[in-house]
Design a protein around this motif. Structure first.
Motif, PDB file in Angstrom:
ATOM      1  N   ILE A 118      -7.834  42.031  57.364  1.00 39.76           N
ATOM      2  CA  ILE A 118      -6.545  41.592  57.941  1.00 39.76           C
ATOM      3  C   ILE A 118      -5.530  41.398  56.825  1.00 39.76           C
ATOM      4  O   ILE A 118      -5.812  40.704  55.849  1.00 39.76           O
ATOM      5  CB  ILE A 118      -6.699  40.247  58.687  1.00 39.76           C
ATOM      6  N   ILE A 119      -4.382  42.011  56.982  1.00 36.32           N
ATOM      7  CA  ILE A 119      -3.265  41.662  56.092  1.00 36.32           C
ATOM      8  C   ILE A 119      -2.601  40.429  56.701  1.00 36.32           C
ATOM      9  O   ILE A 119      -2.187  40.459  57.861  1.00 36.32           O
ATOM     10  CB  ILE A 119      -2.250  42.817  55.977  1.00 36.32           C
ATOM     11  N   PRO A 120      -2.558  39.317  55.923  1.00 31.62           N
ATOM     12  CA  PRO A 120      -2.039  38.077  56.525  1.00 31.62           C
ATOM     13  C   PRO A 120      -0.514  38.092  56.653  1.00 31.62           C
ATOM     14  O   PRO A 120       0.160  38.948  56.085  1.00 31.62           O
ATOM     15  CB  PRO A 120      -2.493  36.998  55.556  1.00 31.62           C
ATOM     16  N   ASP A 121      -0.013  37.109  57.382  1.00 34.13           N
ATOM     17  CA  ASP A 121       1.426  36.938  57.591  1.00 34.13           C
ATOM     18  C   ASP A 121       2.119  36.315  56.396  1.00 34.13           C
ATOM     19  O   ASP A 121       3.270  36.585  56.125  1.00 34.13           O
ATOM     20  CB  ASP A 121       1.653  35.986  58.784  1.00 34.13           C
ATOM     21  N   GLN A 122       1.388  35.374  55.766  1.00 33.51           N
ATOM     22  CA  GLN A 122       2.066  34.621  54.710  1.00 33.51           C
ATOM     23  C   GLN A 122       1.130  34.222  53.584  1.00 33.51           C
ATOM     24  O   GLN A 122      -0.097  34.287  53.721  1.00 33.51           O
ATOM     25  CB  GLN A 122       2.725  33.377  55.309  1.00 33.51           C
ATOM     26  N   ALA A 123       1.744  33.830  52.483  1.00 32.02           N
ATOM     27  CA  ALA A 123       0.995  33.321  51.334  1.00 32.02           C
ATOM     28  C   ALA A 123       1.750  32.115  50.798  1.00 32.02           C
ATOM     29  O   ALA A 123       2.975  32.027  50.948  1.00 32.02           O
ATOM     30  CB  ALA A 123       0.885  34.391  50.251  1.00 32.02           C
ATOM     31  N   ARG A 124       1.008  31.189  50.200  1.00 29.82           N
ATOM     32  CA  ARG A 124       1.664  30.015  49.611  1.00 29.82           C
ATOM     33  C   ARG A 124       1.168  29.813  48.185  1.00 29.82           C
ATOM     34  O   ARG A 124      -0.008  30.020  47.887  1.00 29.82           O
ATOM     35  CB  ARG A 124       1.364  28.761  50.448  1.00 29.82           C
ATOM     36  N   ALA A 184      12.745  42.721  47.289  1.00 26.44           N
ATOM     37  CA  ALA A 184      12.498  44.089  46.806  1.00 26.44           C
ATOM     38  C   ALA A 184      11.258  44.688  47.455  1.00 26.44           C
ATOM     39  O   ALA A 184      11.126  45.903  47.559  1.00 26.44           O
ATOM     40  CB  ALA A 184      12.348  44.076  45.281  1.00 26.44           C
ATOM     41  N   LEU A 185      10.349  43.844  47.897  1.00 29.79           N
ATOM     42  CA  LEU A 185       9.105  44.334  48.496  1.00 29.79           C
ATOM     43  C   LEU A 185       9.124  44.204  50.017  1.00 29.79           C
ATOM     44  O   LEU A 185       8.091  44.290  50.677  1.00 29.79           O
ATOM     45  CB  LEU A 185       7.913  43.575  47.888  1.00 29.79           C
ATOM     46  N   GLY A 186      10.302  43.902  50.567  1.00 26.94           N
ATOM     47  CA  GLY A 186      10.451  43.845  52.023  1.00 26.94           C
ATOM     48  C   GLY A 186      10.029  42.528  52.632  1.00 26.94           C
ATOM     49  O   GLY A 186      10.069  42.355  53.853  1.00 26.94           O
ATOM     50  N   ALA A 187       9.625  41.581  51.808  1.00 26.72           N
ATOM     51  CA  ALA A 187       9.197  40.271  52.317  1.00 26.72           C
ATOM     52  C   ALA A 187      10.330  39.272  52.105  1.00 26.72           C
ATOM     53  O   ALA A 187      11.427  39.630  51.659  1.00 26.72           O
ATOM     54  CB  ALA A 187       7.945  39.823  51.574  1.00 26.72           C
ATOM     55  N   SER A 188      10.071  38.000  52.425  1.00 28.83           N
ATOM     56  CA  SER A 188      11.023  36.961  52.051  1.00 28.83           C
ATOM     57  C   SER A 188      10.217  35.794  51.478  1.00 28.83           C
ATOM     58  O   SER A 188       9.030  35.639  51.787  1.00 28.83           O
ATOM     59  CB  SER A 188      11.861  36.515  53.243  1.00 28.83           C
ATOM     60  N   ALA A 189      10.866  35.033  50.634  1.00 27.63           N
ATOM     61  CA  ALA A 189      10.145  33.910  50.015  1.00 27.63           C
ATOM     62  C   ALA A 189      11.097  32.761  49.752  1.00 27.63           C
ATOM     63  O   ALA A 189      12.287  32.969  49.492  1.00 27.63           O
ATOM     64  CB  ALA A 189       9.493  34.361  48.713  1.00 27.63           C
ATOM     65  N   GLN A 190      10.545  31.572  49.837  1.00 26.40           N
ATOM     66  CA  GLN A 190      11.347  30.366  49.600  1.00 26.40           C
ATOM     67  C   GLN A 190      10.674  29.487  48.575  1.00 26.40           C
ATOM     68  O   GLN A 190       9.469  29.216  48.661  1.00 26.40           O
ATOM     69  CB  GLN A 190      11.463  29.574  50.898  1.00 26.40           C
ATOM     70  N   LEU A 191      11.465  29.044  47.598  1.00 27.11           N
ATOM     71  CA  LEU A 191      10.959  28.151  46.553  1.00 27.11           C
ATOM     72  C   LEU A 191      11.500  26.758  46.809  1.00 27.11           C
ATOM     73  O   LEU A 191      12.697  26.581  47.061  1.00 27.11           O
ATOM     74  CB  LEU A 191      11.446  28.653  45.186  1.00 27.11           C
ATOM     75  N   GLY A 199       5.465  37.568  54.988  1.00 31.31           N
ATOM     76  CA  GLY A 199       5.338  39.025  55.109  1.00 31.31           C
ATOM     77  C   GLY A 199       5.224  39.398  56.577  1.00 31.31           C
ATOM     78  O   GLY A 199       5.824  38.746  57.440  1.00 31.31           O
ATOM     79  N   LYS A 200       4.426  40.429  56.838  1.00 34.32           N
ATOM     80  CA  LYS A 200       4.190  40.831  58.234  1.00 34.32           C
ATOM     81  C   LYS A 200       2.730  41.250  58.311  1.00 34.32           C
ATOM     82  O   LYS A 200       2.302  42.165  57.604  1.00 34.32           O
ATOM     83  CB  LYS A 200       5.129  41.993  58.582  1.00 34.32           C
ATOM     84  N   GLY A 201       1.991  40.543  59.131  1.00 31.78           N
ATOM     85  CA  GLY A 201       0.560  40.788  59.192  1.00 31.78           C
ATOM     86  C   GLY A 201       0.209  42.110  59.855  1.00 31.78           C
ATOM     87  O   GLY A 201       1.044  42.722  60.532  1.00 31.78           O
ATOM     88  N   GLY A 202      -1.015  42.537  59.642  1.00 30.56           N
ATOM     89  CA  GLY A 202      -1.440  43.780  60.272  1.00 30.56           C
ATOM     90  C   GLY A 202      -2.867  44.138  59.909  1.00 30.56           C
ATOM     91  O   GLY A 202      -3.583  43.363  59.275  1.00 30.56           O
ATOM     92  N   PRO A 240       1.958  39.863  52.031  1.00 25.66           N
ATOM     93  CA  PRO A 240       2.442  38.698  51.294  1.00 25.66           C
ATOM     94  C   PRO A 240       1.621  38.403  50.041  1.00 25.66           C
ATOM     95  O   PRO A 240       2.119  37.775  49.109  1.00 25.66           O
ATOM     96  CB  PRO A 240       2.298  37.555  52.314  1.00 25.66           C
ATOM     97  N   ILE A 241       0.366  38.879  50.010  1.00 22.88           N
ATOM     98  CA  ILE A 241      -0.475  38.601  48.833  1.00 22.88           C
ATOM     99  C   ILE A 241       0.014  39.414  47.647  1.00 22.88           C
ATOM    100  O   ILE A 241       0.193  38.892  46.538  1.00 22.88           O
ATOM    101  CB  ILE A 241      -1.965  38.908  49.131  1.00 22.88           C
ATOM    102  N   SER A 242       0.267  40.686  47.894  1.00 22.33           N
ATOM    103  CA  SER A 242       0.763  41.512  46.804  1.00 22.33           C
ATOM    104  C   SER A 242       2.158  41.034  46.374  1.00 22.33           C
ATOM    105  O   SER A 242       2.483  40.998  45.180  1.00 22.33           O
ATOM    106  CB  SER A 242       0.748  42.971  47.272  1.00 22.33           C
TER     107      SER A 242
END
Ligand code: ZN
Ligand code: ZN
Length: 389
Positions: free
Chosen positions: A247-253, A283-290, A193-196, A207-209
């Motif tokens: 803090i909104i984090p940058d990423q989630a795993r 769709a939520l503006g993030a990117s994800a890799q499986l 995602g993008k932190g902030g 990224p959590i949502s």
């Protein structure tokens, strides 16, 4: 001469129990089993076998002649990273490590069968290959064995495996035709995602949502992508993200597991998962890799071999209760062999006491040692008889 492996096996009762208890007390993990391998190799060499050690895979040896058919008997030798609470006088002496899956019994059964077969080696109508495999629980050993060419040079015609089942009564032996154990895939998802600042979510990409939406999308696949007559397990079991409430984090795993009874369906679901993960994040503006990190195929019992073994068992000397419709949503890396050569896995009941059965991988699990003599004779008898057919 009448060949009666069962009678002979009963005479080996003490030595089988000694082997089992020795192995049980010194459990080892994964693909490195120095003490276990040395013990097994020593016993086999005492019996007159010459043993090949394949690093990261285990031990291989053989009995019989170079002509005729070839059958492979495979057992596993590794333990689990957990405490034992069985209360047995011969419980694990290694903290945090225990033989709660019963692989110490498997190893003992094949050592017993090795002795029974060696004693009748001139009568063998073909070759019996014996594999004592490491790294089953980590799903690494079988693949390493196959890479080492153990099914080849020369090609084996059939593979027989065995697993002890402490929840089934003694005298029960199940080997239904078709898929008997599920496939297992482990997966990992990285959401970027993008932190902030938590106060300005509109300037960040959470990224959590996004991960939460991905979890729900995967759950709906389980309902909408799986035919109603199929059982599939698709679970996200672990999640990691964030460091503070403002803090909104940058990423989630995320990490999880996929289990199916059909290798084709498994591949289909994997494709659908990739789409669900990629497009939900987009769709939520993030990117994800499986990424799928570990794979174990279904264990498939070849119907022809299962039938042939049932016929072999008519002369075994004792009858088993069987169950033609039985399967478990657990995996064994025996599945790798079963995808390449006609194979059968035996599930052997060994409940210690009615009403006091714990399943494999439970810290309190105990196994009935009565099955050591029966199980050793079973493997020897099936190999011997199948080669003669
Ligand atoms: Zn296990
Ligand atoms: Zn196991």
């Amino acid at each position: 001469m009448k060949h009666d492996f069962l009678t002979r096996s009963l005479e080996l009762k003490e030595s089988l129990s000694k082997n089992r208890r020795t192995l049980h007390q010194c459990p080892e993990l994964g693909t490195q089993l120095p003490k276990t391998s040395a013990y097994v190799k020593g016993r086999l060499e005492d019996l007159g076998y010459s043993v090949q050690e394949i690093p990261g895979a285990g031990l291989v040896t053989q009995a019989g002649t170079d002509t005729g058919k070839r059958i492979l008997l495979r057992v596993d030798m590794d333990a689990l990273p957990m405490e034992e609470k069985s209360g047995e006088p011969f419980a694990s002496q290694v903290p945090g490590c225990a033989h709660t899956c019963g692989h110490d019994l498997h190893t003992t059964l094949l050592l017993g069968a090795a002795q029974l077969l060696k004693e009748r080696e001139p009568e063998l109508a073909g070759q019996v290959k014996l594999i004592f495999q490491a790294g089953e629980e980590t799903l690494e050993g079988a693949a390493a064995m196959l890479r080492a060419g153990t099914l080849e040079h020369p090609r084996v015609d059939a593979v027989l495996g065995i697993h002890v089942m402490p929840t089934l009564p003694v005298g029960h032996l199940y080997y239904p035709k078709g898929t008997i154990l599920s496939s297992t895939d482990m997966f990992e998802i990285e959401v970027a995602g993008k932190g902030g600042h938590a106060a300005s979510p509109h300037l960040a990409i959470d990224p959590i949502s996004t991960a939460a939406h991905i979890i729900l999308a995967l759950q709906s696949l389980q309902v909408k992508a799986v035919p109603p007559d199929q059982n599939v397990v698709l679970n996200v079991c672990q999640m990691e993200s964030g460091s503070a409430t403002n803090i909104i984090p940058d990423q989630a795993r995320l990490w999880g597991t996929l289990r199916t009874f059909d290798n084709q369906l498994c591949r289909t679901i994997q494709e659908r998962m990739k789409q669900a993960v990629t497009y939900t994040a987009q769709a939520l503006g993030a990117s994800a890799q499986l990424r799928f990190t570990e794979h174990c195929p279904c264990t498939y019992n070849d119907p022809g071999l299962a039938e042939a073994l049932a016929e072999c068992l008519t002369s075994f000397g004792t009858e088993f209760v069987t169950q033609p419709n039985y399967r478990l949503q657990v995996s064994d890396d025996f599945g790798f062999y079963s995808q390449q050569v006609p194979s059968v896995m035996f599930l052997l009941g060994c409940c210690p006491e009615e009403g006091k059965c714990y399943p494999n991988h439970n810290p309190y699990v105990r196994y009935n040692e009565k099955i050591l003599t029966t199980g050793a004779a079973l493997l020897a008898h099936c190999a011997y008889e199948w080669l003669r057919r």
